[in-house]
Design a protein around this motif. Structure first.
Motif, mmCIF file in Angstrom:
data_model
loop_
_atom_site.group_PDB
_atom_site.id
_atom_site.type_symbol
_atom_site.label_atom_id
_atom_site.label_comp_id
_atom_site.label_asym_id
_atom_site.label_seq_id
_atom_site.Cartn_x
_atom_site.Cartn_y
_atom_site.Cartn_z
ATOM 1 N N ALA A 180 0.855 -1.194 0.000
ATOM 2 C CA ALA A 180 0.000 0.000 0.000
ATOM 3 C C ALA A 180 0.883 1.232 0.000
ATOM 4 O O ALA A 180 1.919 1.271 0.674
ATOM 5 N N LEU A 181 0.463 2.251 -0.749
ATOM 6 C CA LEU A 181 1.175 3.520 -0.767
ATOM 7 C C LEU A 181 0.578 4.454 0.276
ATOM 8 O O LEU A 181 -0.636 4.648 0.317
ATOM 9 N N LEU A 182 1.431 5.015 1.102
ATOM 10 C CA LEU A 182 1.013 5.985 2.106
ATOM 11 C C LEU A 182 1.186 7.400 1.563
ATOM 12 O O LEU A 182 2.207 7.715 0.941
ATOM 13 N N LEU A 183 0.198 8.263 1.826
ATOM 14 C CA LEU A 183 0.262 9.653 1.401
ATOM 15 C C LEU A 183 -0.155 10.563 2.556
ATOM 16 O O LEU A 183 -1.145 10.291 3.243
ATOM 17 N N THR A 184 0.604 11.653 2.743
ATOM 18 C CA THR A 184 0.232 12.620 3.779
ATOM 19 C C THR A 184 -0.918 13.506 3.331
ATOM 20 O O THR A 184 -1.608 14.104 4.154
ATOM 21 N N GLU A 185 -1.110 13.613 2.011
ATOM 22 C CA GLU A 185 -2.223 14.383 1.467
ATOM 23 C C GLU A 185 -2.577 13.818 0.096
ATOM 24 O O GLU A 185 -1.783 13.113 -0.533
ATOM 25 N N TRP A 186 -3.773 14.129 -0.356
ATOM 26 C CA TRP A 186 -4.208 13.662 -1.670
ATOM 27 C C TRP A 186 -3.492 14.458 -2.753
ATOM 28 O O TRP A 186 -3.336 15.678 -2.643
ATOM 29 N N VAL A 187 -3.051 13.767 -3.784
ATOM 30 C CA VAL A 187 -2.455 14.422 -4.952
ATOM 31 C C VAL A 187 -3.213 13.939 -6.185
ATOM 32 O O VAL A 187 -3.795 12.849 -6.179
ATOM 33 N N PRO A 188 -3.250 14.742 -7.256
ATOM 34 C CA PRO A 188 -4.052 14.375 -8.424
ATOM 35 C C PRO A 188 -3.705 13.009 -9.016
ATOM 36 O O PRO A 188 -4.578 12.339 -9.556
ATOM 37 N N ASN A 189 -2.435 12.595 -8.914
ATOM 38 C CA ASN A 189 -2.032 11.312 -9.489
ATOM 39 C C ASN A 189 -1.883 10.221 -8.430
ATOM 40 O O ASN A 189 -1.133 9.262 -8.616
ATOM 41 N N ALA A 190 -2.597 10.359 -7.322
ATOM 42 C CA ALA A 190 -2.472 9.399 -6.219
ATOM 43 C C ALA A 190 -2.735 7.967 -6.676
ATOM 44 O O ALA A 190 -1.957 7.057 -6.373
ATOM 45 N N VAL A 191 -3.815 7.774 -7.400
ATOM 46 C CA VAL A 191 -4.178 6.428 -7.838
ATOM 47 C C VAL A 191 -3.128 5.876 -8.795
ATOM 48 O O VAL A 191 -2.703 4.718 -8.684
ATOM 49 N N ALA A 192 -2.675 6.704 -9.719
ATOM 50 C CA ALA A 192 -1.657 6.264 -10.676
ATOM 51 C C ALA A 192 -0.359 5.880 -9.979
ATOM 52 O O ALA A 192 0.293 4.895 -10.356
ATOM 53 N N LEU A 193 0.028 6.646 -8.960
ATOM 54 C CA LEU A 193 1.248 6.334 -8.220
ATOM 55 C C LEU A 193 1.154 4.957 -7.570
ATOM 56 O O LEU A 193 2.106 4.163 -7.613
ATOM 57 N N ALA A 194 0.015 4.686 -6.945
ATOM 58 C CA ALA A 194 -0.171 3.386 -6.292
ATOM 59 C C ALA A 194 -0.158 2.242 -7.298
ATOM 60 O O ALA A 194 0.456 1.198 -7.072
ATOM 61 N N LEU A 195 -0.826 2.440 -8.429
ATOM 62 C CA LEU A 195 -0.879 1.394 -9.447
ATOM 63 C C LEU A 195 0.494 1.143 -10.057
ATOM 64 O O LEU A 195 0.868 -0.009 -10.334
ATOM 65 N N ASP A 196 1.271 2.195 -10.267
ATOM 66 C CA ASP A 196 2.613 2.038 -10.825
ATOM 67 C C ASP A 196 3.508 1.199 -9.919
ATOM 68 O O ASP A 196 4.430 0.523 -10.399
ATOM 69 N N LEU A 197 3.241 1.233 -8.619
ATOM 70 C CA LEU A 197 4.023 0.455 -7.660
ATOM 71 C C LEU A 197 3.428 -0.928 -7.409
ATOM 72 O O LEU A 197 3.936 -1.672 -6.580
ATOM 73 N N GLY A 198 2.369 -1.256 -8.135
ATOM 74 C CA GLY A 198 1.733 -2.554 -7.954
ATOM 75 C C GLY A 198 1.027 -2.706 -6.626
ATOM 76 O O GLY A 198 0.898 -3.817 -6.097
ATOM 77 N N CYS A 199 0.551 -1.601 -6.076
ATOM 78 C CA CYS A 199 -0.116 -1.630 -4.773
ATOM 79 C C CYS A 199 -1.553 -2.117 -4.899
ATOM 80 O O CYS A 199 -2.184 -1.973 -5.953
ATOM 81 N N ILE A 200 -2.076 -2.654 -3.809
ATOM 82 C CA ILE A 200 -3.480 -3.041 -3.756
ATOM 83 C C ILE A 200 -4.304 -2.032 -2.967
ATOM 84 O O ILE A 200 -5.522 -2.130 -2.917
ATOM 85 N N ALA A 201 -3.614 -1.053 -2.334
ATOM 86 C CA ALA A 201 -4.335 -0.102 -1.486
ATOM 87 C C ALA A 201 -3.611 1.236 -1.450
ATOM 88 O O ALA A 201 -2.399 1.323 -1.657
ATOM 89 N N LEU A 202 -4.382 2.266 -1.153
ATOM 90 C CA LEU A 202 -3.887 3.598 -0.845
ATOM 91 C C LEU A 202 -4.248 3.899 0.608
ATOM 92 O O LEU A 202 -5.384 3.645 1.032
ATOM 93 N N VAL A 203 -3.302 4.444 1.368
ATOM 94 C CA VAL A 203 -3.557 4.837 2.753
ATOM 95 C C VAL A 203 -3.278 6.339 2.842
ATOM 96 O O VAL A 203 -2.125 6.760 2.766
ATOM 97 N N VAL A 204 -4.337 7.132 2.996
ATOM 98 C CA VAL A 204 -4.224 8.583 2.901
ATOM 99 C C VAL A 204 -4.620 9.232 4.227
ATOM 100 O O VAL A 204 -5.606 8.811 4.856
ATOM 101 N N GLN A 205 -3.877 10.249 4.657
ATOM 102 C CA GLN A 205 -4.248 11.002 5.850
ATOM 103 C C GLN A 205 -5.698 11.448 5.715
ATOM 104 O O GLN A 205 -6.118 11.908 4.647
ATOM 105 N N HIS A 206 -6.485 11.320 6.775
ATOM 106 C CA HIS A 206 -7.942 11.386 6.631
ATOM 107 C C HIS A 206 -8.466 12.715 6.094
ATOM 108 O O HIS A 206 -9.513 12.758 5.440
ATOM 109 N N ALA A 207 -7.737 13.811 6.324
ATOM 110 C CA ALA A 207 -8.202 15.099 5.800
ATOM 111 C C ALA A 207 -8.226 15.123 4.277
ATOM 112 O O ALA A 207 -8.940 15.934 3.676
#
Length: 262
Positions: A180-207
């Motif tokens: 899973a890719l961890l992010l401190t904030e949402w970025v426009p390419n968040a989903v693409a970043l996770a997919l490029d790393l072969g992740c099954i999940a995104l974990v984003v700071q709740h705000a």
């Protein structure tokens, strides 16, 4: 009567999610010294069946639990944790900083954590937390050790990191482990970043999460998790938005046996 459409449910990834949806932060949130065995036991006493914790390497390549790069905040030691051998680290007090009742609690080796988790039937999200400059080495070593330690386990640890190089190294070392890719904030390419790393999940700071962003991840086949939520109203809002997993410090406030969103 025609059933009401639920667009969030329609966008959710197919297939079972093997992890509990309530996740205790660093063992027991703030009720015990973070990332120590006593913290995991305290979290389990509240019914939690999944934990989040931080893993890094000692100077001699041993995987152990610690959040900070430096030792001073949560141990009796000083300086860069990754510059010390495990034999030195293992003698430090990692509990007295929290309260006198936990004085003498040692740092936790990944091997010891794995043994306890599997004996208790517990799941874990291992955050790869490299000492600066060791991203790829830490990702590779942690992934290979996890593969060995959980060889006979049906549910493997979920490996996560803020460091893309660490996740890429874990992927290259043991592709079969979930990431899973961890992010401190949402970025426009968040989903693409996770997919490029072969992740099954995104974990984003709740705000940074809301229903449209959760749905965006779901449409791409990702599970959407968040940290660190300690208020009931915010937790309810995120569950209602389709969240898949929530990391919390308030193991004493949230009942992990409750149905999220109900």
């Amino acid at each position: 009567m025609q059933a009401t459409r639920d667009p969030l449910a329609e966008s959710a990834p197919a297939g079972p999610w093997p992890y509990p949806r309530w996740i205790a932060h660093r063992g027991a949130g703030k009720l015990a010294p973070e990332n120590t065995l006593v913290a995991f036991k305290r979290g389990a006493s509240y019914g939690y069946q999944m934990f989040e914790c931080d893993v890094k390497l000692s100077a001699d390549g041993e995987a152990f639990l610690l959040h900070d790069a430096e030792l001073a905040r949560t141990t009796s030691g000083h300086g860069l944790a990754g510059a010390m051998n495990w034999a030195e680290l293992s003698r430090l007090d990692a509990g007295g900083w929290h309260s006198p009742a936990f004085a003498g609690e040692p740092l936790l080796h990944l091997d010891a954590l794995a043994a306890w988790l599997q004996a208790e039937g517990q799941a874990v999200n291992l955050e790869i937390k490299p000492t600066p400059g060791t991203d790829r080495l830490t990702g590779e070593v942690v992934a290979k050790r996890v593969e060995q330690l959980w060889a006979g386990s049906e549910v493997k640890p979920l490996l996560s990191s803020f460091q893309s190089e660490a996740l890429a190294a874990a992927r290259d070392a043991v592709p079969s482990l979930p990431r899973a890719l961890l992010l401190t904030e949402w970025v426009p390419n968040a989903v693409a970043l996770a997919l490029d790393l072969g992740c099954i999940a995104l974990v984003v700071q709740h705000a940074g999460l809301d229903a449209p962003r959760i749905a965006e991840g779901h449409r791409a086949g990702l599970r959407m998790l968040t940290y660190t939520v300690n208020e009931p109203e915010r937790a309810q809002a995120l569950w209602s938005a389709g969240l898949d997993g929530l990391i919390t410090d308030r193991v004493d406030l949230f009942d992990p046996r409750s149905v999220p969103g109900a």
